[in-house]
Design a protein around this motif. Structure first.
Motif, PDB file in Angstrom:
ATOM      1  N   ALA A 193       0.844  -1.195   0.000  1.00  0.00           N
ATOM      2  CA  ALA A 193       0.000   0.000   0.000  1.00  0.00           C
ATOM      3  C   ALA A 193       0.880   1.245   0.000  1.00  0.00           C
ATOM      4  CB  ALA A 193      -0.925   0.010   1.211  1.00  0.00           C
ATOM      5  N   ILE A 194       0.528   2.211  -0.842  1.00  0.00           N
ATOM      6  CA  ILE A 194       1.242   3.492  -0.904  1.00  0.00           C
ATOM      7  C   ILE A 194       0.371   4.525  -0.198  1.00  0.00           C
ATOM      8  CG2 ILE A 194       2.480   5.094  -2.401  1.00  0.00           C
ATOM      9  CD1 ILE A 194       3.348   2.240  -2.841  1.00  0.00           C
ATOM     10  N   VAL A 195       0.844   5.075   0.913  1.00  0.00           N
ATOM     11  CA  VAL A 195       0.050   6.025   1.687  1.00  0.00           C
ATOM     12  C   VAL A 195       0.845   7.313   1.885  1.00  0.00           C
ATOM     13  CG1 VAL A 195      -1.126   4.133   2.885  1.00  0.00           C
ATOM     14  CG2 VAL A 195       0.850   5.219   3.950  1.00  0.00           C
ATOM     15  N   GLY A 196       0.134   8.363   2.292  1.00  0.00           N
ATOM     16  CA  GLY A 196       0.793   9.644   2.555  1.00  0.00           C
ATOM     17  C   GLY A 196      -0.196  10.781   2.511  1.00  0.00           C
ATOM     18  N   ARG A 197       0.321  11.979   2.683  1.00  0.00           N
ATOM     19  CA  ARG A 197      -0.511  13.166   2.618  1.00  0.00           C
ATOM     20  C   ARG A 197      -0.932  13.443   1.173  1.00  0.00           C
ATOM     21  NH1 ARG A 197       2.621  17.406   3.620  1.00  0.00           N
ATOM     22  NH2 ARG A 197       4.557  16.259   3.906  1.00  0.00           N
ATOM     23  N   PRO A 198      -1.967  14.269   0.977  1.00  0.00           N
ATOM     24  CA  PRO A 198      -2.372  14.600  -0.398  1.00  0.00           C
ATOM     25  C   PRO A 198      -1.238  15.255  -1.181  1.00  0.00           C
ATOM     26  CG  PRO A 198      -4.070  15.270   1.167  1.00  0.00           C
ATOM     27  CD  PRO A 198      -2.879  14.856   1.985  1.00  0.00           C
ATOM     28  N   ASN A 199      -1.174  14.918  -2.470  1.00  0.00           N
ATOM     29  CA  ASN A 199      -0.215  15.511  -3.403  1.00  0.00           C
ATOM     30  C   ASN A 199       1.238  15.168  -3.074  1.00  0.00           C
ATOM     31  OD1 ASN A 199      -0.383  16.874  -5.846  1.00  0.00           O
ATOM     32  ND2 ASN A 199       0.238  18.819  -4.965  1.00  0.00           N
ATOM     33  N   ALA A 200       1.454  14.027  -2.419  1.00  0.00           N
ATOM     34  CA  ALA A 200       2.824  13.598  -2.150  1.00  0.00           C
ATOM     35  C   ALA A 200       3.429  12.848  -3.327  1.00  0.00           C
ATOM     36  CB  ALA A 200       2.864  12.710  -0.904  1.00  0.00           C
ATOM     37  N   GLY A 201       2.600  12.465  -4.317  1.00  0.00           N
ATOM     38  CA  GLY A 201       3.114  11.781  -5.502  1.00  0.00           C
ATOM     39  C   GLY A 201       2.867  10.292  -5.513  1.00  0.00           C
ATOM     40  N   LYS A 202       1.864   9.816  -4.781  1.00  0.00           N
ATOM     41  CA  LYS A 202       1.597   8.369  -4.701  1.00  0.00           C
ATOM     42  C   LYS A 202       1.160   7.796  -6.045  1.00  0.00           C
ATOM     43  CE  LYS A 202      -1.449   9.224  -1.499  1.00  0.00           C
ATOM     44  NZ  LYS A 202      -1.190  10.667  -1.361  1.00  0.00           N
ATOM     45  N   SER A 203       0.212   8.462  -6.694  1.00  0.00           N
ATOM     46  CA  SER A 203      -0.288   7.972  -7.986  1.00  0.00           C
ATOM     47  C   SER A 203       0.789   8.070  -9.069  1.00  0.00           C
ATOM     48  CB  SER A 203      -1.532   8.760  -8.402  1.00  0.00           C
ATOM     49  OG  SER A 203      -2.573   8.611  -7.455  1.00  0.00           O
ATOM     50  N   THR A 204       1.583   9.129  -9.030  1.00  0.00           N
ATOM     51  CA  THR A 204       2.673   9.267 -10.001  1.00  0.00           C
ATOM     52  C   THR A 204       3.668   8.126  -9.861  1.00  0.00           C
ATOM     53  OG1 THR A 204       2.428  11.681  -9.949  1.00  0.00           O
ATOM     54  CG2 THR A 204       4.497  10.802 -10.823  1.00  0.00           C
ATOM     55  N   LEU A 205       3.971   7.738  -8.627  1.00  0.00           N
ATOM     56  CA  LEU A 205       4.900   6.628  -8.391  1.00  0.00           C
ATOM     57  C   LEU A 205       4.351   5.333  -8.968  1.00  0.00           C
ATOM     58  CD1 LEU A 205       7.354   5.292  -7.052  1.00  0.00           C
ATOM     59  CD2 LEU A 205       5.983   5.094  -4.960  1.00  0.00           C
ATOM     60  N   ILE A 206       3.069   5.048  -8.748  1.00  0.00           N
ATOM     61  CA  ILE A 206       2.491   3.804  -9.260  1.00  0.00           C
ATOM     62  C   ILE A 206       2.511   3.788 -10.780  1.00  0.00           C
ATOM     63  CG2 ILE A 206       0.284   2.584  -9.499  1.00  0.00           C
ATOM     64  CD1 ILE A 206      -0.188   2.958  -6.583  1.00  0.00           C
ATOM     65  N   ASN A 207       2.160   4.897 -11.412  1.00  0.00           N
ATOM     66  CA  ASN A 207       2.202   4.949 -12.877  1.00  0.00           C
ATOM     67  C   ASN A 207       3.609   4.716 -13.398  1.00  0.00           C
ATOM     68  OD1 ASN A 207      -0.526   5.389 -13.161  1.00  0.00           O
ATOM     69  ND2 ASN A 207      -0.355   7.609 -13.363  1.00  0.00           N
ATOM     70  N   ARG A 208       4.608   5.269 -12.719  1.00  0.00           N
ATOM     71  CA  ARG A 208       5.997   5.076 -13.157  1.00  0.00           C
ATOM     72  C   ARG A 208       6.421   3.623 -12.966  1.00  0.00           C
ATOM     73  NH1 ARG A 208       9.534   7.314 -16.476  1.00  0.00           N
ATOM     74  NH2 ARG A 208       8.733   9.344 -15.784  1.00  0.00           N
ATOM     75  N   LEU A 209       5.985   2.992 -11.882  1.00  0.00           N
ATOM     76  CA  LEU A 209       6.353   1.597 -11.643  1.00  0.00           C
ATOM     77  C   LEU A 209       5.756   0.667 -12.689  1.00  0.00           C
ATOM     78  CD1 LEU A 209       5.999   1.369  -7.744  1.00  0.00           C
ATOM     79  CD2 LEU A 209       8.118   1.176  -9.049  1.00  0.00           C
TER      80      LEU A 209
END
Length: 480
Positions: A211-227
């Protein structure tokens, strides 16, 4: 043989409600507000004896201006391209609206197997909408109520025909192409050893939930797309784009990784809207179901109070933790900043001392291999098993090096230790007077377990129990 079924339609017609009905669990957020769903979500659907892959999509908006609605539309079109069967859903009570007609044109051009689904047919108010649905050109609409489970027999027939057709295509393909047999070698790891490192008792080829968690706009979705190498989840400059927790299966070095993108979690005092409360609740549940949690920090604003609270939550849930510092490409003095981050991590998070900290950039793909190495390494520690003999040799050395204090003139005696379970590593130490053992000595033992057996960064549970002189004596089975 399985097929992929996509549920599509304009906003607020009941797509996520039907998705939850077919999956058998309420995993997609549902609310009366239009546009709740933004990313496409997938799961295993079932109707009676049928099993199939089901996709939930965002409400279709006819926008091409680069806005959030435009990106949601693109995600829906990707789901259409991926699906074998399209369930085009309309609201029977509202009737046909212009957006339904424009979407129907898109579906006709796709060349897919499209079935018109008229939802919310309970009551007489839906009769006019059912008649209007013929004008879309997809034949007789299937009337159902996703909320009440009406009309699922017709869906069973649709999916059953699609599965039979897919099986027939696969059989024809096998007749045309001869596929050679593949030999699979099963390699068994040597798990037992005499060293002081912890023994590993888990299947390294099993899928891993991250699970990728964190505050809003920390880049979680960007990281998943890059992976995963594609625009699988919505990204953008707007904070709070992600609402549902989206599971994305992905393969890394031959192993399946279930990546879970979650909504950004703000401080509780700032969460006031109902939808955000639902999204945050979904994110917190994702932590409970994960095995490894990656806490995303913003390199320009690291270790804020909310970050520390999330790390503490992960530790209390007993999940393996990796800290990923994103947007590293924006940092100028990287060496000094990294030293400050490592110092702050050790000082602010003593409960997970030694937790892996990886600097990366989800935008450029920097250090993603280091992130995956850290995830696999912490998973090994989280699954560690230590034999009782080695634990008691270690305990004797710890007591000899730093004996427990004397309380009321009587020395405490630590008689025995054993590991109760894994994931996370949990131990029971038997003491002559457990209520008198100071918490500082318990921390001394926990830190010793981390350092001696390579459990750095892993949550450790240590329970103190009363013991007789004989550690093998069970008080419940004593003879009187």
């Amino acid at each position: 043989m399985t097929v992929t079924v996509a549920i599509v339609g304009r906003p607020n017609v009941g797509k996520s409600t039907l998705f939850n009905r077919l999956v058998g669990r309420k995993i997609a957020l549902v609310d009366d507000t239009p546009g709740v769903t933004r990313d496409r979500r997938e799961a295993e659907g079932r109707i009676a004896d049928l099993r199939f892959r089901i996709l939930d999509t965002a409400g279709y908006e006819d926008r091409t201006d680069g806005s959030l609605e435009d990106r949601m539309r693109q995600q829906t079109e990707l789901a259409i391209a991926e699906a074998d069967v399209i369930l085009f859903m309309i609201d029977a009570r509202a009737g046909i609206v212009p957006l339904d007609e424009r979407f129907a044109q898109v579906l006709r051009k796709s060349g897919k197997d499209v079935h018109l689904i008229a939802n919310k047919v309970e009551g007489r108010s839906a009769e006019a909408g059912l008649m209007e649905a013929y004008s879309l050109g997809f034949g007789e609409p299937v009337g159902l109520s996703a909320e009440h489970g009406l009309g699922l027999a017709d869906l069973h027939s649709i999916v059953s025909q699609a599965i039979d057709a897919a099986a027939a295509r696969a059989e024809r393909a096998e007749q045309e192409v001869h596929l050679p047999a593949v030999d699979v070698d099963i390699v068994e790891d040597e798990l037992e050893g005499e060293g002081e490192e912890a023994t590993l008792r888990w299947n390294p080829n099993r899928y891993l939930n991250v699970a990728i968690v964190g505050r809003p706009n920390a880049g979680k979705s960007t990281l998943i797309n890059r992976l995963v190498g594609e625009d699988r989840v919505l990204v953008g400059p707007e904070a709070g784009i992600t609402r549902d927790s989206i599971l994305v299966p992905w393969e890394w070095q031959g192993r399946t990784i279930n990546l879970v993108d979650t909504a950004g979690i703000r401080r509780r005092s700032r969460v006031t809207e109902k939808l955000e409360k639902l999204a945050v609740g979904d994110s917190l549940r994702s932590i409970q179901y994960a095995e490894v949690v990656v806490l995303m920090l913003d390199a320009t604003q690291p270790f804020e109070k909310q970050d520390l609270q999330l790390a503490d939550l992960v530790e209390r849930e007993g999940r393996a933790l990796v800290i990923a510092v994103n947007k590293w490409d924006l940092i100028e003095d990287k060496q000094e900043t990294l030293a400050n981050l490592q110092e702050a991590c050790e000082r602010l998070l003593p409960q997970v001392r030694g937790v892996p900290l990886v600097t990366l950039s989800g935008l450029t793909g920097r250090n993603l291999d280091r992130l995956m190495d850290a995830i696999f390494e912490i998973e090994k520690s989280w699954n560690a098993h230590i034999s009782t003999a080695r634990l008691n040799r270690w305990l004797a050395g710890m007591v000899e090096g730093h004996p427990p204090p004397a309380v009321s003139g009587r020395r405490l005696k630590l008689r025995y230790i054993t590991q109760a379970k894994r994931r996370p590593p949990s131990f029971i130490v038997f003491v002559s007077r457990p209520d008198a053992l100071p918490s500082s000595y318990v921390r001394y033992l926990v830190n010793g377990l981390r350092d001696t057996f390579g459990l750095k960064g892993t949550p450790i549970r240590l329970w103190v129990r009363a013991s007789s002189n004989n550690p093998y004596d069970d008080p419940t089975k004593r003879r009187h």
